[in-house]
Scaffold this motif. Structure first.
Motif, PDB file in Angstrom:
ATOM      1  N   VAL A  24       5.583 -40.128   1.930  1.00 27.08           N
ATOM      2  CA  VAL A  24       4.130 -40.026   1.744  1.00 27.08           C
ATOM      3  C   VAL A  24       3.577 -38.763   2.400  1.00 27.08           C
ATOM      4  CG1 VAL A  24       1.926 -41.057   2.440  1.00 27.08           C
ATOM      5  CG2 VAL A  24       3.693 -42.485   1.423  1.00 27.08           C
ATOM      6  N   SER A  25       4.154 -38.368   3.540  1.00 28.85           N
ATOM      7  CA  SER A  25       3.625 -37.214   4.269  1.00 28.85           C
ATOM      8  C   SER A  25       3.938 -35.893   3.580  1.00 28.85           C
ATOM      9  CB  SER A  25       4.188 -37.187   5.689  1.00 28.85           C
ATOM     10  OG  SER A  25       5.558 -36.820   5.696  1.00 28.85           O
ATOM     11  N   ILE A  26       4.948 -35.870   2.727  1.00 30.50           N
ATOM     12  CA  ILE A  26       5.405 -34.610   2.158  1.00 30.50           C
ATOM     13  C   ILE A  26       4.389 -33.993   1.184  1.00 30.50           C
ATOM     14  CG2 ILE A  26       7.207 -33.559   0.708  1.00 30.50           C
ATOM     15  CD1 ILE A  26       9.182 -35.478   2.139  1.00 30.50           C
ATOM     16  N   PRO A  27       3.791 -34.744   0.240  1.00 35.36           N
ATOM     17  CA  PRO A  27       2.748 -34.136  -0.600  1.00 35.36           C
ATOM     18  C   PRO A  27       1.558 -33.638   0.214  1.00 35.36           C
ATOM     19  CG  PRO A  27       3.500 -36.214  -1.543  1.00 35.36           C
ATOM     20  CD  PRO A  27       4.099 -36.128  -0.185  1.00 35.36           C
ATOM     21  N   ILE A  28       1.225 -34.340   1.306  1.00 37.55           N
ATOM     22  CA  ILE A  28       0.132 -33.874   2.166  1.00 37.55           C
ATOM     23  C   ILE A  28       0.456 -32.490   2.710  1.00 37.55           C
ATOM     24  CG2 ILE A  28      -1.147 -34.325   4.303  1.00 37.55           C
ATOM     25  CD1 ILE A  28      -0.623 -37.311   3.843  1.00 37.55           C
ATOM     26  N   ALA A  29       1.698 -32.315   3.196  1.00 35.99           N
ATOM     27  CA  ALA A  29       2.112 -31.020   3.744  1.00 35.99           C
ATOM     28  C   ALA A  29       2.159 -29.945   2.658  1.00 35.99           C
ATOM     29  CB  ALA A  29       3.469 -31.158   4.424  1.00 35.99           C
ATOM     30  N   PHE A  30       2.611 -30.303   1.453  1.00 41.17           N
ATOM     31  CA  PHE A  30       2.642 -29.335   0.355  1.00 41.17           C
ATOM     32  C   PHE A  30       1.234 -28.819   0.035  1.00 41.17           C
ATOM     33  CE2 PHE A  30       6.791 -30.862  -1.884  1.00 41.17           C
ATOM     34  CZ  PHE A  30       7.534 -30.168  -0.953  1.00 41.17           C
ATOM     35  N   VAL A  31       0.326 -29.746  -0.190  1.00 36.90           N
ATOM     36  CA  VAL A  31      -1.050 -29.369  -0.532  1.00 36.90           C
ATOM     37  C   VAL A  31      -1.682 -28.579   0.609  1.00 36.90           C
ATOM     38  CG1 VAL A  31      -3.351 -30.266  -1.070  1.00 36.90           C
ATOM     39  CG2 VAL A  31      -1.334 -31.295  -2.126  1.00 36.90           C
ATOM     40  N   ASN A  32      -1.331 -28.923   1.837  1.00 40.09           N
ATOM     41  CA  ASN A  32      -1.899 -28.255   2.996  1.00 40.09           C
ATOM     42  C   ASN A  32      -1.581 -26.766   3.016  1.00 40.09           C
ATOM     43  OD1 ASN A  32      -3.302 -28.243   5.509  1.00 40.09           O
ATOM     44  ND2 ASN A  32      -1.353 -28.290   6.596  1.00 40.09           N
ATOM     45  N   GLU A  33      -0.448 -26.372   2.431  1.00 39.38           N
ATOM     46  CA  GLU A  33      -0.093 -24.952   2.430  1.00 39.38           C
ATOM     47  C   GLU A  33      -1.035 -24.114   1.567  1.00 39.38           C
ATOM     48  OE1 GLU A  33       2.065 -23.460   4.513  1.00 39.38           O
ATOM     49  OE2 GLU A  33       2.042 -25.517   5.300  1.00 39.38           O
ATOM     50  N   LEU A  34      -1.820 -24.771   0.712  1.00 32.05           N
ATOM     51  CA  LEU A  34      -2.824 -24.023  -0.055  1.00 32.05           C
ATOM     52  C   LEU A  34      -3.852 -23.384   0.873  1.00 32.05           C
ATOM     53  CD1 LEU A  34      -3.430 -26.459  -3.062  1.00 32.05           C
ATOM     54  CD2 LEU A  34      -2.238 -24.263  -3.095  1.00 32.05           C
ATOM     55  N   ASN A  35      -4.091 -23.996   2.026  1.00 28.12           N
ATOM     56  CA  ASN A  35      -5.010 -23.390   2.996  1.00 28.12           C
ATOM     57  C   ASN A  35      -4.460 -22.059   3.512  1.00 28.12           C
ATOM     58  OD1 ASN A  35      -7.161 -25.387   3.190  1.00 28.12           O
ATOM     59  ND2 ASN A  35      -5.632 -26.728   4.102  1.00 28.12           N
ATOM     60  N   SER A  36      -3.164 -22.001   3.775  1.00 31.73           N
ATOM     61  CA  SER A  36      -2.550 -20.742   4.217  1.00 31.73           C
ATOM     62  C   SER A  36      -2.568 -19.701   3.101  1.00 31.73           C
ATOM     63  CB  SER A  36      -1.103 -20.992   4.667  1.00 31.73           C
ATOM     64  OG  SER A  36      -1.069 -21.749   5.851  1.00 31.73           O
ATOM     65  N   ILE A  37      -2.333 -20.153   1.865  1.00 26.05           N
ATOM     66  CA  ILE A  37      -2.371 -19.220   0.734  1.00 26.05           C
ATOM     67  C   ILE A  37      -3.770 -18.671   0.547  1.00 26.05           C
ATOM     68  CG2 ILE A  37      -2.089 -19.049  -1.774  1.00 26.05           C
ATOM     69  CD1 ILE A  37       0.177 -21.143  -1.490  1.00 26.05           C
ATOM     70  N   ALA A  38      -4.790 -19.529   0.708  1.00 25.43           N
ATOM     71  CA  ALA A  38      -6.180 -19.069   0.606  1.00 25.43           C
ATOM     72  C   ALA A  38      -6.489 -18.054   1.697  1.00 25.43           C
ATOM     73  CB  ALA A  38      -7.129 -20.265   0.707  1.00 25.43           C
ATOM     74  N   ALA A  39      -6.017 -18.303   2.908  1.00 29.49           N
ATOM     75  CA  ALA A  39      -6.226 -17.355   4.005  1.00 29.49           C
ATOM     76  C   ALA A  39      -5.578 -16.008   3.672  1.00 29.49           C
ATOM     77  CB  ALA A  39      -5.651 -17.921   5.299  1.00 29.49           C
ATOM     78  N   LEU A  40      -4.397 -16.045   3.057  1.00 27.06           N
ATOM     79  CA  LEU A  40      -3.709 -14.805   2.704  1.00 27.06           C
ATOM     80  C   LEU A  40      -4.477 -14.025   1.644  1.00 27.06           C
ATOM     81  CD1 LEU A  40      -1.196 -13.078   3.134  1.00 27.06           C
ATOM     82  CD2 LEU A  40      -0.039 -14.443   1.388  1.00 27.06           C
ATOM     83  N   PHE A  41      -5.037 -14.709   0.653  1.00 24.31           N
ATOM     84  CA  PHE A  41      -5.861 -14.037  -0.360  1.00 24.31           C
ATOM     85  C   PHE A  41      -7.029 -13.299   0.302  1.00 24.31           C
ATOM     86  CE2 PHE A  41      -4.139 -16.773  -3.867  1.00 24.31           C
ATOM     87  CZ  PHE A  41      -3.829 -15.740  -4.716  1.00 24.31           C
ATOM     88  N   LEU A  42      -7.665 -13.963   1.266  1.00 23.49           N
ATOM     89  CA  LEU A  42      -8.811 -13.358   1.945  1.00 23.49           C
ATOM     90  C   LEU A  42      -8.386 -12.150   2.772  1.00 23.49           C
ATOM     91  CD1 LEU A  42     -10.573 -16.656   3.014  1.00 23.49           C
ATOM     92  CD2 LEU A  42     -11.578 -14.912   1.527  1.00 23.49           C
ATOM     93  N   VAL A  43      -7.236 -12.246   3.423  1.00 25.45           N
ATOM     94  CA  VAL A  43      -6.749 -11.129   4.231  1.00 25.45           C
ATOM     95  C   VAL A  43      -6.468  -9.915   3.356  1.00 25.45           C
ATOM     96  CG1 VAL A  43      -4.809 -10.314   5.632  1.00 25.45           C
ATOM     97  CG2 VAL A  43      -5.821 -12.555   6.087  1.00 25.45           C
ATOM     98  N   ARG A  44      -5.896 -10.159   2.180  1.00 22.85           N
ATOM     99  CA  ARG A  44      -5.535  -9.052   1.295  1.00 22.85           C
ATOM    100  C   ARG A  44      -6.767  -8.426   0.646  1.00 22.85           C
ATOM    101  NH1 ARG A  44      -0.702  -9.730  -2.636  1.00 22.85           N
ATOM    102  NH2 ARG A  44      -0.758  -7.487  -2.331  1.00 22.85           N
ATOM    103  N   GLY A  45      -7.872  -9.156   0.598  1.00 25.10           N
ATOM    104  CA  GLY A  45      -9.122  -8.604   0.089  1.00 25.10           C
ATOM    105  C   GLY A  45      -9.068  -8.224  -1.377  1.00 25.10           C
ATOM    106  N   ALA A  46      -8.782  -9.195  -2.227  1.00 25.47           N
ATOM    107  CA  ALA A  46      -8.736  -8.946  -3.672  1.00 25.47           C
ATOM    108  C   ALA A  46     -10.078  -8.414  -4.168  1.00 25.47           C
ATOM    109  CB  ALA A  46      -8.371 -10.238  -4.400  1.00 25.47           C
ATOM    110  N   ASP A  47     -10.046  -7.761  -5.344  1.00 20.31           N
ATOM    111  CA  ASP A  47     -11.252  -7.119  -5.883  1.00 20.31           C
ATOM    112  C   ASP A  47     -12.429  -8.076  -5.994  1.00 20.31           C
ATOM    113  OD1 ASP A  47      -9.880  -4.771  -6.059  1.00 20.31           O
ATOM    114  OD2 ASP A  47      -9.366  -5.000  -8.187  1.00 20.31           O
ATOM    115  N   PHE A  48     -12.167  -9.310  -6.427  1.00 20.53           N
ATOM    116  CA  PHE A  48     -13.267 -10.255  -6.628  1.00 20.53           C
ATOM    117  C   PHE A  48     -13.883 -10.716  -5.315  1.00 20.53           C
ATOM    118  CE2 PHE A  48      -9.400 -12.775  -6.468  1.00 20.53           C
ATOM    119  CZ  PHE A  48      -9.718 -13.798  -5.577  1.00 20.53           C
TER     120      PHE A  48
END
Length: 236
Positions: free
Chosen positions: A95-119
Motif C-alpha cells: 500500500v505504501s509503494i504507490p504513495i511513494a511513487f506519486v510523491n516523487e511528482l513533487n520532486s519532479i515539479a521542483a526540478l521543473f521550477l529550478v530549470r525555469g522552463a519558458d512557460f
C-alpha cells in the motif's frame, strides 16, 4: 551456504540493497542539496547538481519498486508460520509503494521550477524559489504519510518472526517496537511537526530493529524447517 538454499539470506540481500538505494535517495541526496530555511541556496544547489537530484528521484522509484520483491521474498520465507499474517504483511507494505511513487511528482515539479522552463517566465525567480521549497516540503510530507504503512507492516512481520522458531524471538519484539516507532513518527509529523526531529532522535533505538533484522538475514540467514505435510503451516 548459497542464496538459493537459504531463503533468509536471499531476503536479507534484497532488503539491504533496496535500503541502500532508499538511504541514497531519502538521506544522502537531500542532505547534500537541501538547505532548510533557504530557498535560494537550495535552488542553486539543485541547479548545480541536477543529475544528483535526478538520481535521487530515480533511486526512490527503483528502491520502492524493489521493495515489492523484498515483501514477496519475506512472504515466501514466513508463509509457513501463517499465510494470513504473511499476506497482511505484504498488503500493508505494498500500500505504501504507490504513495511513494506519486510523491516523487513533487520532486519532479521542483526540478521543473529550478530549470525555469519558458512557460514559467511569467513567475519571478524569488517566487519560483519559494515554490521549489513548497514542493520539497510536500515531498517530505508525502514520506510522513508513507511512514504510517512503514510501521504497520512491521507488526505482522514481527509476529511472524517471533512465532517462527527459526529466527530469534528478540528480533520479532524489536520489529514490533520499530513498527510503533514509525507510526509515532508519522503521527508526530502530522500533528506536531515542530517536534518531529526531537521525536526522531528518541525513536532511533527502536527503528534500528529493522536494520538489525535485515543484517541478521544477510549474515546468518534463515531456513524454514521442512514440513511433513505439504501446505501445512506451523499455525494459522
Amino acid at each position: 551456504m548459497s542464496l538459493t538454499r537459504n531463503p533468509g539470506r536471499f531476503s536479507g540481500l534484497l532488503y539491504v540493497l533496496t535500503s541502500i538505494v532508499g538511504f541514497f535517495s531519502m538521506g544522502y541526496v537531500p542532505g547534500k542539496l537541501i538547505v532548510h530555511g533557504n530557498a535560494t541556496a537550495t535552488v542553486n544547489n539543485i541547479g548545480a547538481s541536477e543529475m544528483l537530484f535526478r538520481l535521487g528521484i530515480a533511486g526512490a522509484i527503483v528502491g520502492q519498486a524493489g521493495f515489492i520483491f523484498v515483501a514477496l521474498a519475506l512472504y515466501d520465507l514466513l508463509k509457513g508460520v501463517s499465510r494470513r499474517q504473511a499476506s497482511l504483511m505484504v498488503m500493508l507494505i505494498v500500500v505504501s509503494i504507490p504513495i511513494a511513487f506519486v510523491n516523487e511528482l513533487n520532486s519532479i515539479a521542483a526540478l521543473f521550477l529550478v530549470r525555469g522552463a519558458d512557460f514559467l517566465s511569467v513567475i519571478e525567480k524569488p517566487q519560483r524559489d519559494a515554490l521549489v521549497m513548497l514542493f520539497i516540503k510536500l515531498h517530505g510530507q508525502g514520506f510522513v504519510v508513507a511512514e504510517m504503512f512503514w510501521g504497520l507492516w512491521l507488526f505482522p512481520l514481527g509476529l511472524l518472526v517471533y512465532r517462527s522458531r527459526f529466527l530469534p524471538r528478540f528480533l520479532g519484539v524489536w520489529l514490533g517496537l520499530a513498527g510503533v516507532a514509525w507510526v509515532i513518527e508519522s503521527l508526530t509529523g502530522i500533528l506536531w511537526p515542530l517536534y518531529q526531529d526531537k521525536m526522531d532522535s528518541y525513536l532511533q533505538p527502536a527503528i534500528i530493529g529493522e536494520i538489525a533484522f535485515m543484517l541478521w538475514l544477510l549474515i546468518k540467514g534463515a531456513k524454514p524447517p521442512q514440513l511433513k505435510v505439504a501446505g501445512t503451516s506451523i499455525s494459522d
